[in-house]
Design a protein around this motif. Structure first.
Motif, PDB file in Angstrom:
ATOM      1  N   VAL A 237       0.911  -1.385   0.133  1.00  0.00           N
ATOM      2  CA  VAL A 237      -0.129   0.009   0.153  1.00  0.00           C
ATOM      3  C   VAL A 237       0.897   1.064   0.111  1.00  0.00           C
ATOM      4  O   VAL A 237       0.563   2.268  -0.868  1.00  0.00           O
ATOM      5  CB  VAL A 237      -1.095  -0.071   1.160  1.00  0.00           C
ATOM      6  N   HIS A 238       1.958   1.172   0.815  1.00  0.00           N
ATOM      7  CA  HIS A 238       2.850   2.317   0.675  1.00  0.00           C
ATOM      8  C   HIS A 238       3.034   2.874  -0.521  1.00  0.00           C
ATOM      9  O   HIS A 238       3.180   3.914  -1.034  1.00  0.00           O
ATOM     10  CB  HIS A 238       3.893   2.007   1.640  1.00  0.00           C
ATOM     11  N   GLU A 239       3.888   1.742  -1.293  1.00  0.00           N
ATOM     12  CA  GLU A 239       4.474   2.001  -2.769  1.00  0.00           C
ATOM     13  C   GLU A 239       3.526   2.239  -3.508  1.00  0.00           C
ATOM     14  O   GLU A 239       3.581   3.316  -4.686  1.00  0.00           O
ATOM     15  CB  GLU A 239       5.131   0.559  -3.215  1.00  0.00           C
ATOM     16  N   ALA A 240       2.222   1.577  -3.619  1.00  0.00           N
ATOM     17  CA  ALA A 240       1.029   1.957  -4.556  1.00  0.00           C
ATOM     18  C   ALA A 240       0.905   3.388  -4.331  1.00  0.00           C
ATOM     19  O   ALA A 240       0.376   4.108  -5.287  1.00  0.00           O
ATOM     20  CB  ALA A 240       0.018   1.086  -4.364  1.00  0.00           C
ATOM     21  N   VAL A 241       0.432   3.715  -3.005  1.00  0.00           N
ATOM     22  CA  VAL A 241      -0.023   5.107  -2.836  1.00  0.00           C
ATOM     23  C   VAL A 241       1.129   6.224  -3.417  1.00  0.00           C
ATOM     24  O   VAL A 241       0.706   7.139  -4.052  1.00  0.00           O
ATOM     25  CB  VAL A 241      -0.554   5.487  -1.495  1.00  0.00           C
ATOM     26  N   VAL A 242       2.266   5.875  -2.955  1.00  0.00           N
ATOM     27  CA  VAL A 242       3.191   6.907  -3.510  1.00  0.00           C
ATOM     28  C   VAL A 242       3.324   7.068  -5.065  1.00  0.00           C
ATOM     29  O   VAL A 242       3.257   8.209  -5.650  1.00  0.00           O
ATOM     30  CB  VAL A 242       4.874   6.510  -2.976  1.00  0.00           C
ATOM     31  N   ALA A 243       2.999   5.792  -5.645  1.00  0.00           N
ATOM     32  CA  ALA A 243       3.108   5.872  -7.172  1.00  0.00           C
ATOM     33  C   ALA A 243       1.906   6.298  -7.707  1.00  0.00           C
ATOM     34  O   ALA A 243       1.884   7.279  -8.738  1.00  0.00           O
ATOM     35  CB  ALA A 243       3.394   4.551  -7.692  1.00  0.00           C
ATOM     36  N   GLY A 244       0.794   6.197  -7.077  1.00  0.00           N
ATOM     37  CA  GLY A 244      -0.510   6.703  -7.778  1.00  0.00           C
ATOM     38  C   GLY A 244      -0.473   8.289  -7.391  1.00  0.00           C
ATOM     39  O   GLY A 244      -0.889   8.733  -8.327  1.00  0.00           O
ATOM     40  N   VAL A 245       0.098   8.879  -6.208  1.00  0.00           N
ATOM     41  CA  VAL A 245      -0.192  10.345  -6.211  1.00  0.00           C
ATOM     42  C   VAL A 245       0.852  10.970  -7.051  1.00  0.00           C
ATOM     43  O   VAL A 245       0.614  12.026  -7.728  1.00  0.00           O
ATOM     44  CB  VAL A 245       0.153  10.483  -4.769  1.00  0.00           C
ATOM     45  N   THR A 246       2.173  10.231  -7.185  1.00  0.00           N
ATOM     46  CA  THR A 246       3.103  10.850  -7.951  1.00  0.00           C
ATOM     47  C   THR A 246       2.525  10.868  -9.463  1.00  0.00           C
ATOM     48  O   THR A 246       2.700  11.987 -10.373  1.00  0.00           O
ATOM     49  CB  THR A 246       4.187   9.985  -8.001  1.00  0.00           C
ATOM     50  N   GLU A 247       1.679   9.922 -10.225  1.00  0.00           N
ATOM     51  CA  GLU A 247       1.536   9.858 -11.433  1.00  0.00           C
ATOM     52  C   GLU A 247       0.170  10.491 -11.907  1.00  0.00           C
ATOM     53  O   GLU A 247      -0.133  10.939 -12.724  1.00  0.00           O
ATOM     54  CB  GLU A 247       1.525   8.438 -11.864  1.00  0.00           C
ATOM     55  N   HIS A 248      -0.758  10.302 -10.641  1.00  0.00           N
ATOM     56  CA  HIS A 248      -2.205  10.667 -11.056  1.00  0.00           C
ATOM     57  C   HIS A 248      -2.814  11.711  -9.887  1.00  0.00           C
ATOM     58  O   HIS A 248      -4.118  11.835 -10.041  1.00  0.00           O
ATOM     59  CB  HIS A 248      -3.024   9.244 -11.236  1.00  0.00           C
ATOM     60  N   GLY A 249      -1.953  12.025  -9.045  1.00  0.00           N
ATOM     61  CA  GLY A 249      -2.367  12.976  -8.033  1.00  0.00           C
ATOM     62  C   GLY A 249      -3.676  12.429  -7.259  1.00  0.00           C
ATOM     63  O   GLY A 249      -3.335  11.089  -6.874  1.00  0.00           O
ATOM     64  N   ASP A 250      -4.997  12.963  -6.902  1.00  0.00           N
ATOM     65  CA  ASP A 250      -5.877  12.201  -6.236  1.00  0.00           C
ATOM     66  C   ASP A 250      -6.527  11.165  -7.047  1.00  0.00           C
ATOM     67  O   ASP A 250      -7.514  10.470  -6.487  1.00  0.00           O
ATOM     68  CB  ASP A 250      -6.595  13.352  -5.447  1.00  0.00           C
ATOM     69  N   ASP A 251      -6.182  10.910  -8.269  1.00  0.00           N
ATOM     70  CA  ASP A 251      -7.347  10.523  -9.031  1.00  0.00           C
ATOM     71  C   ASP A 251      -6.532   8.962  -9.427  1.00  0.00           C
ATOM     72  O   ASP A 251      -6.202   9.098 -10.425  1.00  0.00           O
ATOM     73  CB  ASP A 251      -7.644  11.232 -10.352  1.00  0.00           C
ATOM     74  N   PHE A 252      -6.532   8.140  -8.592  1.00  0.00           N
ATOM     75  CA  PHE A 252      -6.080   6.870  -8.808  1.00  0.00           C
ATOM     76  C   PHE A 252      -6.930   5.717  -7.784  1.00  0.00           C
ATOM     77  O   PHE A 252      -7.514   6.076  -6.992  1.00  0.00           O
ATOM     78  CB  PHE A 252      -4.709   6.699  -8.615  1.00  0.00           C
ATOM     79  N   ARG A 253      -6.729   4.625  -8.345  1.00  0.00           N
ATOM     80  CA  ARG A 253      -7.194   3.358  -7.541  1.00  0.00           C
ATOM     81  C   ARG A 253      -6.244   2.287  -7.530  1.00  0.00           C
ATOM     82  O   ARG A 253      -5.299   2.169  -8.373  1.00  0.00           O
ATOM     83  CB  ARG A 253      -8.459   2.836  -8.122  1.00  0.00           C
ATOM     84  N   LEU A 254      -6.510   1.422  -6.314  1.00  0.00           N
ATOM     85  CA  LEU A 254      -5.419   0.416  -6.339  1.00  0.00           C
ATOM     86  C   LEU A 254      -6.074  -0.816  -6.880  1.00  0.00           C
ATOM     87  O   LEU A 254      -7.361  -1.130  -6.779  1.00  0.00           O
ATOM     88  CB  LEU A 254      -5.203  -0.003  -4.767  1.00  0.00           C
ATOM     89  N   ALA A 255      -5.209  -1.770  -7.527  1.00  0.00           N
ATOM     90  CA  ALA A 255      -5.806  -3.159  -8.080  1.00  0.00           C
ATOM     91  C   ALA A 255      -4.643  -3.902  -7.928  1.00  0.00           C
ATOM     92  O   ALA A 255      -3.355  -3.697  -7.484  1.00  0.00           O
ATOM     93  CB  ALA A 255      -5.809  -2.701  -9.643  1.00  0.00           C
ATOM     94  N   VAL A 256      -4.986  -5.323  -7.976  1.00  0.00           N
ATOM     95  CA  VAL A 256      -3.800  -6.462  -7.636  1.00  0.00           C
ATOM     96  C   VAL A 256      -4.028  -7.170  -8.838  1.00  0.00           C
ATOM     97  O   VAL A 256      -4.853  -7.713  -9.478  1.00  0.00           O
ATOM     98  CB  VAL A 256      -4.697  -7.383  -6.503  1.00  0.00           C
ATOM     99  N   GLU A 257      -2.699  -7.336  -9.201  1.00  0.00           N
ATOM    100  CA  GLU A 257      -2.557  -8.182 -10.466  1.00  0.00           C
ATOM    101  C   GLU A 257      -1.007  -8.730 -10.442  1.00  0.00           C
ATOM    102  O   GLU A 257      -0.464  -8.505  -9.307  1.00  0.00           O
ATOM    103  CB  GLU A 257      -2.449  -7.183 -11.752  1.00  0.00           C
ATOM    104  N   GLN A 258      -0.892  -9.809 -11.178  1.00  0.00           N
ATOM    105  CA  GLN A 258       0.231 -10.652 -11.017  1.00  0.00           C
ATOM    106  C   GLN A 258       1.613  -9.699 -11.491  1.00  0.00           C
ATOM    107  O   GLN A 258       1.485  -8.927 -12.601  1.00  0.00           O
ATOM    108  CB  GLN A 258       0.344 -11.853 -12.047  1.00  0.00           C
ATOM    109  N   ASP A 259       2.611  -9.940 -10.706  1.00  0.00           N
ATOM    110  CA  ASP A 259       4.018  -9.117 -10.912  1.00  0.00           C
ATOM    111  C   ASP A 259       4.865 -10.269 -11.386  1.00  0.00           C
ATOM    112  O   ASP A 259       4.666 -11.350 -11.347  1.00  0.00           O
ATOM    113  CB  ASP A 259       4.097  -8.469  -9.640  1.00  0.00           C
ATOM    114  N   THR A 260       6.070  -9.811 -11.669  1.00  0.00           N
ATOM    115  CA  THR A 260       7.079 -10.736 -11.818  1.00  0.00           C
ATOM    116  C   THR A 260       8.127 -10.920 -10.870  1.00  0.00           C
ATOM    117  O   THR A 260       8.217 -10.022 -10.020  1.00  0.00           O
ATOM    118  CB  THR A 260       8.125  -9.974 -13.160  1.00  0.00           C
ATOM    119  N   PRO A 261       8.896 -12.015 -10.777  1.00  0.00           N
ATOM    120  CA  PRO A 261       9.558 -12.237  -9.547  1.00  0.00           C
ATOM    121  C   PRO A 261      10.652 -11.253  -9.739  1.00  0.00           C
ATOM    122  O   PRO A 261      11.132 -10.730 -10.689  1.00  0.00           O
ATOM    123  CB  PRO A 261       9.898 -13.926  -9.901  1.00  0.00           C
ATOM    124  N   GLY A 262      11.181 -10.977  -8.509  1.00  0.00           N
ATOM    125  CA  GLY A 262      12.231 -10.147  -8.324  1.00  0.00           C
ATOM    126  C   GLY A 262      11.654  -8.571  -8.042  1.00  0.00           C
ATOM    127  O   GLY A 262      12.468  -7.782  -8.178  1.00  0.00           O
TER     128      GLY A 262
END
Length: 588
Positions: free
Chosen positions: A550-575
């Protein structure tokens, strides 16, 4: 967060290749095969060593009581001179540790699968826990301890109470009694109970003291080191439960002398009482927890409540009500001094500690293998916070009420000129109190019934636990093993009373303190192992994942989209970022 999957496409593996095997993710609860109900084999090493030494001790006691008495007295002297500080420190340490577990981030961890419901109703859970934990002790010391601290001016007086008024002395007597019978002993029980319940019902380990050391010792916990731990647990259980049975036998003998008019009796009556009750608890133990112990515990709770209500109503009711808040205030006010008292203070403190505080801490510690394992056995499905709250708070409140009613009534009669303290021995003081109220014969018989059932319910729990430790953690050990340990416990109680000579109580206390020393060291290691185990629990790992993700997602969301972003769960790559949380959790 990244998950562990095979990055290669299906074509690279071939059409007939099995699907990739996922590792068990540390953030997820997992199912395991419960093998504790199987007919596990008897551990030949653990049972063989403990049974041989136990039989040797019994033969020594019956054939050469004087030499065993001398050896145990010498061991007690060494223990009190060199280790009184150790018992004092760890007893308070267990209270702090239990509260830390319950009030911190580990409090919501269940002692079972996620969402699992408790196995027993709360009322039955409390009744079984309390009956096994200190039932006989309350019957034996309910009048004696507060009254002794109030009325005795010699070695048994609370240190530093010279010059106090009667009202002040009554408060100090109650405070010192509560110190010995509330949070400290139940915190000692809670440590072992938590470790066993968590390992058994959350991690799928066998119900053994040694299994709780897996986070600390690894595979060695399943080898000789673990077997030594289980052997020490059996010996602590044997002598701790035998001490309680000895107290029960002394009190029943006193009751028979008073009610039946037997006059002074010798050891033959004590041995006979122990033999009869031993048969009773062996029969109860082989019937299992759900039948024998639960049934007896529920009956005893009803009878104990009836006796307490009767004494409260016909006794000095207003005095009892007045002493409750003053005792609580005195307990917390005197707690630092009571918790820090050692031989270094000189005077009669060393004698007093060996007879009371250190004896109690050793007694509780010697009870912890069987009470802790028994509480663990009946606590499946509860959270750590529920467990600690129930184990510390409920019995402590019951003890407060019990001592206020019985000890407070005795103190009031002593104040008013009725000599309860000097009218008879320690084991007779409850009966002496009841003689001052209506229906003395009926209530005295009820006391003997209560002590007898407490004797049976506590001892059958102990024999079941020793059977479990002897049979690789089987929750329902073989009847032959249970019967052996039941008979051995009764015989050990008889030996400990004989060692005390005319004052059987001293024999009980001496051997209890000495036998508790090795397991006290084991309990310190158990705390370290449990803390390490809980730090890797799936619930804790999920919390770590959540904070990082959540910490990383919120930082990325605010940086890229300001207040207009949402969190989603999707598969990531190892590492990918954050995967190190799972890597750390996998380091088990």
């Amino acid at each position: 967060m990244a998950t562990t999957v095979d990055p290669q496409p299906d074509q690279a593996r071939g059409e007939d290749a099995p699907p990739p095997r996922r590792r068990r993710h540390p953030a997820l609860d997992f199912r395991f095969r419960d093998e504790s109900t199987k007919d596990l084999p008897i551990d030949a090493f653990v049972f063989g060593v403990t049974a041989t030494i136990a039989v040797g001790f019994l033969l020594w006691g019956f054939l050469s009581t004087a030499s065993l008495s001398s050896a145990s007295s010498t061991a007690l002297g060494w223990t009190m001179q060199g280790l009184d500080w150790f018992f004092v420190l760890i007893a308070s340490g267990f209270v702090v540790f239990s509260l830390w577990l319950a009030l911190g981030k580990y409090g919501n961890i269940p002692l079972g699968r996620d969402g699992e419901r408790p196995e027993f109703r709360t009322s039955s859970w409390i009744a079984m826990m309390f009956s096994a934990g200190m039932g006989i002790g309350l019957m034996f010391y309910g009048v004696n301890e507060p009254l002794t601290f109030f009325a005795d001016g010699g070695d048994f007086a609370v240190p530093g109470t010279n010059g106090l008024t009667q009202a002040e002395l009554a408060d100090v007597a109650m405070a010192q009694t509560l110190f010995h019978w509330t949070f400290h002993p139940w915190a000692i029980y809670a440590v072992v109970g938590l470790a066993i319940a968590y390992g058994t019902f959350r991690k799928g380990r066998r119900q053994l003291i040694s299994a709780a050391f897996i986070p600390l010792l690894g595979k060695r916990a399943e080898g000789r080191a673990g077997k030594v731990i289980d052997i020490l647990a059996i010996f602590a259980t044997l002598f701790g439960s035998a001490a309680s049975l000895g107290l029960g036998a002394l009190q029943i003998r006193s009751g028979l002398q008073i009610v039946a008019g037997l006059g002074e009796t010798g050891n033959a009556l004590l041995i006979g009482i122990i033999a009869v009750l031993t048969v009773g608890f062996v029969l109860s133990a082989v019937s299992g927890v759900a039948k024998g112990i639960q049934w007896l515990s529920n009956i005893n709770m009803v009878l104990a409540v009836a006796l307490a209500v009767f004494v409260f109503v016909v006794g000095p009711t207003l005095f009892v009500l007045d002493i409750v808040p003053s005792a609580i205030a005195a307990y917390f006010g005197e707690l630092p001094e009571m918790a820090g008292r050692t031989n270094a203070q000189g005077g009669n403190v060393a004698t007093w500690l060996s007879y009371y505080t250190v004896f109690y801490w050793a007694w509780w510690i010697s009870w912890t293998p069987f009470v802790g394992m028994f509480i663990a056995r009946i606590s499946r499905g509860r959270t750590i916070r529920q467990f600690v709250t129930g184990v510390l708070l409920v019995p402590s409140l019951v003890s407060l009420v019990w001592f206020a009613i019985f000890g407070g009534s005795a103190i009031k009669l002593q104040m008013d000129g009725t000599d309860i303290y000097g009218a008879g021995g320690v084991e007779a003081q409850l009966f002496t109190l009841l003689e001052n109220f209506p229906w003395a014969t009926v209530t005295s018989i009820l006391v003997m019934v209560l002590v007898g059932i407490f004797f049976v319910s506590g001892a059958d729990a102990a024999s079941l636990v020793m059977g479990t430790l002897s049979q690789n953690g089987a929750i329902e050990p073989r009847k032959a093993v249970v019967v052996f340990w039941g008979v051995a416990t009764g015989a050990a109680a008889a030996v400990m009373l004989l060692v005390g000579g005319e004052d059987g109580l001293n024999g009980l206390k001496t051997i209890t303190i000495v036998s508790a020393v090795p397991f006290a060291v084991v309990m310190v290691g158990l705390c370290v192992a449990l803390a390490k185990d809980l730090s890797q629990d799936p619930l804790v790992v999920r919390a770590d994942y959540a904070k990082a993700a959540v910490h990383e997602a919120v930082v990325a969301g605010v940086t890229e989209h300001g207040d207009d972003f949402r969190l989603a769960v999707e598969q990531d790559t190892p590492g990918a970022a954050g995967d190190e949380v799972g890597d750390r959790a996998e380091q088990r």
